[in-house]
Design a protein around this motif. Structure first.
Motif, PDB file in Angstrom:
ATOM      1  N   VAL A  96       0.858  -1.184   0.000  1.00  0.00           N
ATOM      2  CA  VAL A  96       0.000   0.000   0.000  1.00  0.00           C
ATOM      3  C   VAL A  96       0.891   1.230   0.000  1.00  0.00           C
ATOM      4  O   VAL A  96       1.731   1.388   0.899  1.00  0.00           O
ATOM      5  CB  VAL A  96      -0.928   0.016   1.237  1.00  0.00           C
ATOM      6  CG1 VAL A  96      -1.745   1.304   1.267  1.00  0.00           C
ATOM      7  CG2 VAL A  96      -1.836  -1.203   1.258  1.00  0.00           C
ATOM      8  N   ASP A  97       0.722   2.070  -1.023  1.00  0.00           N
ATOM      9  CA  ASP A  97       1.531   3.293  -1.135  1.00  0.00           C
ATOM     10  C   ASP A  97       3.023   2.987  -1.028  1.00  0.00           C
ATOM     11  O   ASP A  97       3.776   3.656  -0.312  1.00  0.00           O
ATOM     12  CB  ASP A  97       1.128   4.303  -0.054  1.00  0.00           C
ATOM     13  CG  ASP A  97      -0.302   4.787  -0.218  1.00  0.00           C
ATOM     14  OD1 ASP A  97      -0.782   4.810  -1.364  1.00  0.00           O
ATOM     15  OD2 ASP A  97      -0.942   5.117   0.800  1.00  0.00           O
ATOM     16  N   ASN A  98       3.431   1.934  -1.740  1.00  0.00           N
ATOM     17  CA  ASN A  98       4.824   1.499  -1.795  1.00  0.00           C
ATOM     18  C   ASN A  98       5.375   1.105  -0.421  1.00  0.00           C
ATOM     19  O   ASN A  98       6.579   1.169  -0.175  1.00  0.00           O
ATOM     20  CB  ASN A  98       5.719   2.587  -2.401  1.00  0.00           C
ATOM     21  CG  ASN A  98       7.015   1.990  -2.964  1.00  0.00           C
ATOM     22  OD1 ASN A  98       7.014   0.884  -3.527  1.00  0.00           O
ATOM     23  ND2 ASN A  98       8.116   2.702  -2.804  1.00  0.00           N
ATOM     24  N   ARG A  99       4.484   0.683   0.462  1.00  0.00           N
ATOM     25  CA  ARG A  99       4.894   0.159   1.769  1.00  0.00           C
ATOM     26  C   ARG A  99       4.315  -1.242   1.919  1.00  0.00           C
ATOM     27  O   ARG A  99       3.187  -1.515   1.519  1.00  0.00           O
ATOM     28  CB  ARG A  99       4.390   1.042   2.908  1.00  0.00           C
ATOM     29  CG  ARG A  99       4.964   2.450   2.925  1.00  0.00           C
ATOM     30  CD  ARG A  99       4.426   3.233   4.116  1.00  0.00           C
ATOM     31  NE  ARG A  99       2.966   3.301   4.078  1.00  0.00           N
ATOM     32  CZ  ARG A  99       2.229   3.808   5.060  1.00  0.00           C
ATOM     33  NH1 ARG A  99       2.812   4.273   6.159  1.00  0.00           N
ATOM     34  NH2 ARG A  99       0.921   3.846   4.962  1.00  0.00           N
ATOM     35  N   ILE A 100       5.098  -2.128   2.537  1.00  0.00           N
ATOM     36  CA  ILE A 100       4.618  -3.479   2.799  1.00  0.00           C
ATOM     37  C   ILE A 100       3.829  -3.476   4.102  1.00  0.00           C
ATOM     38  O   ILE A 100       4.279  -2.936   5.118  1.00  0.00           O
ATOM     39  CB  ILE A 100       5.787  -4.477   2.891  1.00  0.00           C
ATOM     40  CG1 ILE A 100       6.554  -4.524   1.566  1.00  0.00           C
ATOM     41  CG2 ILE A 100       5.279  -5.879   3.253  1.00  0.00           C
ATOM     42  CD1 ILE A 100       7.800  -5.388   1.611  1.00  0.00           C
ATOM     43  N   VAL A 101       2.640  -4.042   4.057  1.00  0.00           N
ATOM     44  CA  VAL A 101       1.809  -4.149   5.252  1.00  0.00           C
ATOM     45  C   VAL A 101       1.348  -5.592   5.406  1.00  0.00           C
ATOM     46  O   VAL A 101       1.389  -6.389   4.461  1.00  0.00           O
ATOM     47  CB  VAL A 101       0.584  -3.209   5.182  1.00  0.00           C
ATOM     48  CG1 VAL A 101       1.024  -1.760   5.044  1.00  0.00           C
ATOM     49  CG2 VAL A 101      -0.342  -3.594   4.035  1.00  0.00           C
ATOM     50  N   GLY A 102       0.911  -5.916   6.612  1.00  0.00           N
ATOM     51  CA  GLY A 102       0.313  -7.212   6.877  1.00  0.00           C
ATOM     52  C   GLY A 102      -1.100  -6.994   7.367  1.00  0.00           C
ATOM     53  O   GLY A 102      -1.310  -6.455   8.470  1.00  0.00           O
ATOM     54  N   VAL A 103      -2.086  -7.356   6.564  1.00  0.00           N
ATOM     55  CA  VAL A 103      -3.489  -7.094   6.861  1.00  0.00           C
ATOM     56  C   VAL A 103      -4.015  -8.178   7.802  1.00  0.00           C
ATOM     57  O   VAL A 103      -3.882  -9.372   7.530  1.00  0.00           O
ATOM     58  CB  VAL A 103      -4.325  -7.060   5.569  1.00  0.00           C
ATOM     59  CG1 VAL A 103      -5.767  -6.685   5.879  1.00  0.00           C
ATOM     60  CG2 VAL A 103      -3.711  -6.098   4.556  1.00  0.00           C
ATOM     61  N   CYS A 104      -4.622  -7.742   8.897  1.00  0.00           N
ATOM     62  CA  CYS A 104      -5.043  -8.674   9.942  1.00  0.00           C
ATOM     63  C   CYS A 104      -6.564  -8.779  10.021  1.00  0.00           C
ATOM     64  O   CYS A 104      -7.292  -8.044   9.348  1.00  0.00           O
ATOM     65  CB  CYS A 104      -4.467  -8.246  11.287  1.00  0.00           C
ATOM     66  SG  CYS A 104      -2.658  -8.145  11.272  1.00  0.00           S
ATOM     67  N   GLY A 105      -7.028  -9.683  10.856  1.00  0.00           N
ATOM     68  CA  GLY A 105      -8.443 -10.024  10.888  1.00  0.00           C
ATOM     69  C   GLY A 105      -9.356  -8.934  11.382  1.00  0.00           C
ATOM     70  O   GLY A 105     -10.565  -8.961  11.107  1.00  0.00           O
ATOM     71  N   ASP A 106      -8.834  -7.966  12.118  1.00  0.00           N
ATOM     72  CA  ASP A 106      -9.673  -6.876  12.626  1.00  0.00           C
ATOM     73  C   ASP A 106      -9.619  -5.641  11.734  1.00  0.00           C
ATOM     74  O   ASP A 106     -10.089  -4.563  12.132  1.00  0.00           O
ATOM     75  CB  ASP A 106      -9.266  -6.513  14.051  1.00  0.00           C
ATOM     76  CG  ASP A 106      -7.800  -6.101  14.179  1.00  0.00           C
ATOM     77  OD1 ASP A 106      -7.076  -6.150  13.158  1.00  0.00           O
ATOM     78  OD2 ASP A 106      -7.371  -5.736  15.286  1.00  0.00           O
ATOM     79  N   GLY A 107      -9.053  -5.773  10.527  1.00  0.00           N
ATOM     80  CA  GLY A 107      -9.009  -4.646   9.602  1.00  0.00           C
ATOM     81  C   GLY A 107      -7.840  -3.724   9.803  1.00  0.00           C
ATOM     82  O   GLY A 107      -7.661  -2.774   9.020  1.00  0.00           O
ATOM     83  N   ARG A 108      -7.033  -3.964  10.822  1.00  0.00           N
ATOM     84  CA  ARG A 108      -5.831  -3.176  11.022  1.00  0.00           C
ATOM     85  C   ARG A 108      -4.653  -3.885  10.353  1.00  0.00           C
ATOM     86  O   ARG A 108      -4.768  -5.041   9.935  1.00  0.00           O
ATOM     87  CB  ARG A 108      -5.557  -2.964  12.509  1.00  0.00           C
ATOM     88  CG  ARG A 108      -6.664  -2.217  13.239  1.00  0.00           C
ATOM     89  CD  ARG A 108      -6.322  -2.065  14.703  1.00  0.00           C
ATOM     90  NE  ARG A 108      -5.140  -1.208  14.875  1.00  0.00           N
ATOM     91  CZ  ARG A 108      -4.396  -1.203  15.981  1.00  0.00           C
ATOM     92  NH1 ARG A 108      -4.677  -2.035  16.971  1.00  0.00           N
ATOM     93  NH2 ARG A 108      -3.359  -0.382  16.074  1.00  0.00           N
TER      94      ARG A 108
END
Length: 302
Positions: free
Chosen positions: A266-278
């Motif tokens: 997302v926006d050239n950043r790596i994220v880890g999407v979790c079960g609560d939407g964060r």
């Protein structure tokens, strides 16, 4: 006073140095051979013993008649265990005239057993510490001699907490040792009913369940972050390990609601999407110990 010491790892090194600084005669140190399959990021008890001319042995099993006879011949006043990885048999403990004591990396009776610091971080504890206690037939079950508390900050990894616990172990032993040497060892209750016991952890236990809330996923990352084996996930037969991560507290950092759980860019950043939407912000993602750039991950995810 003469002691036989079972020791390994940083806690073993620091507590052994305390004994020497307090004038204890260390007649024998029992330690471990380093495992070539393990990442050795910690200090060497064997090396310290060589510097001080202390006899050192590395038996595979501390419950042998030969070791029992060797320790009995030394007629120790104390037996200490400082992060030695094996349980010591009761008949061996009984050889110490003034008692046998272990340094444990938690606030007993909580987190008895293996890798207590990792378990404490995994469960989101806000403090832990070091406990010197009398050894008994059951692990970490004997009377408490002394404890020192350290904080676990919200973004501390287990490695960082371990550094605090090493200092706490040194302070605990340093402060109580004069009383022990004078024959006034404190004996406080260790109420096992108020505590908890945990077993060891394996690298496989670091697999990420992205359906969990972000705080739980973040705690897993913190508990097993390098130099431990790491929190990991598999995409297209590649194992990705989180090297460094953070958990934003502001809602503006939350990810778009339409992204699936797991790794994303997302926006050239790596994220880890979790079960609560964060989402976790992943500042370093590794494959085969090599950092993965956001654009490279994006190509893999396509």
């Amino acid at each position: 006073m003469r002691a036989v010491v079972f020791a390994y790892h940083n806690v073993g090194v620091r507590c052994l140095k305390v004994l020497l600084a307090r004038g204890v005669e260390v007649a024998l140190v029992v330690t471990h051979e380093d495992n070539p399959q393990e990442t050795i990021w910690f200090e060497s008890v064997a090396s310290l013993c060589r510097q001080h001319g202390i006899p050192t042995i590395t038996p595979d099993d501390p419950a042998t008649p030969a070791l029992l006879a060797q320790v009995a011949a030394l007629d120790p006043d104390f037996i200490f265990s400082f992060y030695y990885r094996n349980m010591l048999p009761v008949n061996l403990l009984a050889l110490a005239r003034h008692g046998a004591f272990n340094m444990h990396g938690s606030l007993l009776p909580k987190y008895r057993g293996r890798v207590p610091i990792n378990w404490a971080v995994l469960h989101g504890e806000t403090e832990t510490g070091a406990t010197l206690h009398e050894m008994a037939a059951k692990p970490d079950a004997g009377a408490i001699v002394a404890q020192t508390i350290v904080p676990i900050l919200p973004d501390d990894t287990a490695y960082e907490v371990f550094g605090k616990v090493v200092v706490a172990a040194e302070q605990t032993l340093w402060n109580v040792l004069p009383a022990m040497l004078a024959g006034n060892t404190p004996k406080l209750p260790n109420n096992l009913a108020q505590g908890s016991y945990f077993g060891g952890r394996k690298p496989a236990d670091g697999e990420i369940d992205w359906s969990q809330p972000a705080q739980q996923v973040y705690n897993l990352y913190r508990a097993v972050a390098p130099p431990y084996p790491g929190a990991w996930t598999i995409i297209k037969d590649k194992t990705f390990i989180i090297g460094k991560a953070s958990l934003p507290t502001n809602q503006a950092a939350d990810i778009p609601v339409n992204l699936p759980q797991g790794l994303a860019v997302v926006d050239n950043r790596i994220v880890g999407v979790c079960g609560d939407g964060r989402a976790l912000l992943i500042n370093q993602l590794l494959v085969n110990d090599q950092a993965v750039a956001p654009e490279a991950l994006q190509n893999i995810l396509l």
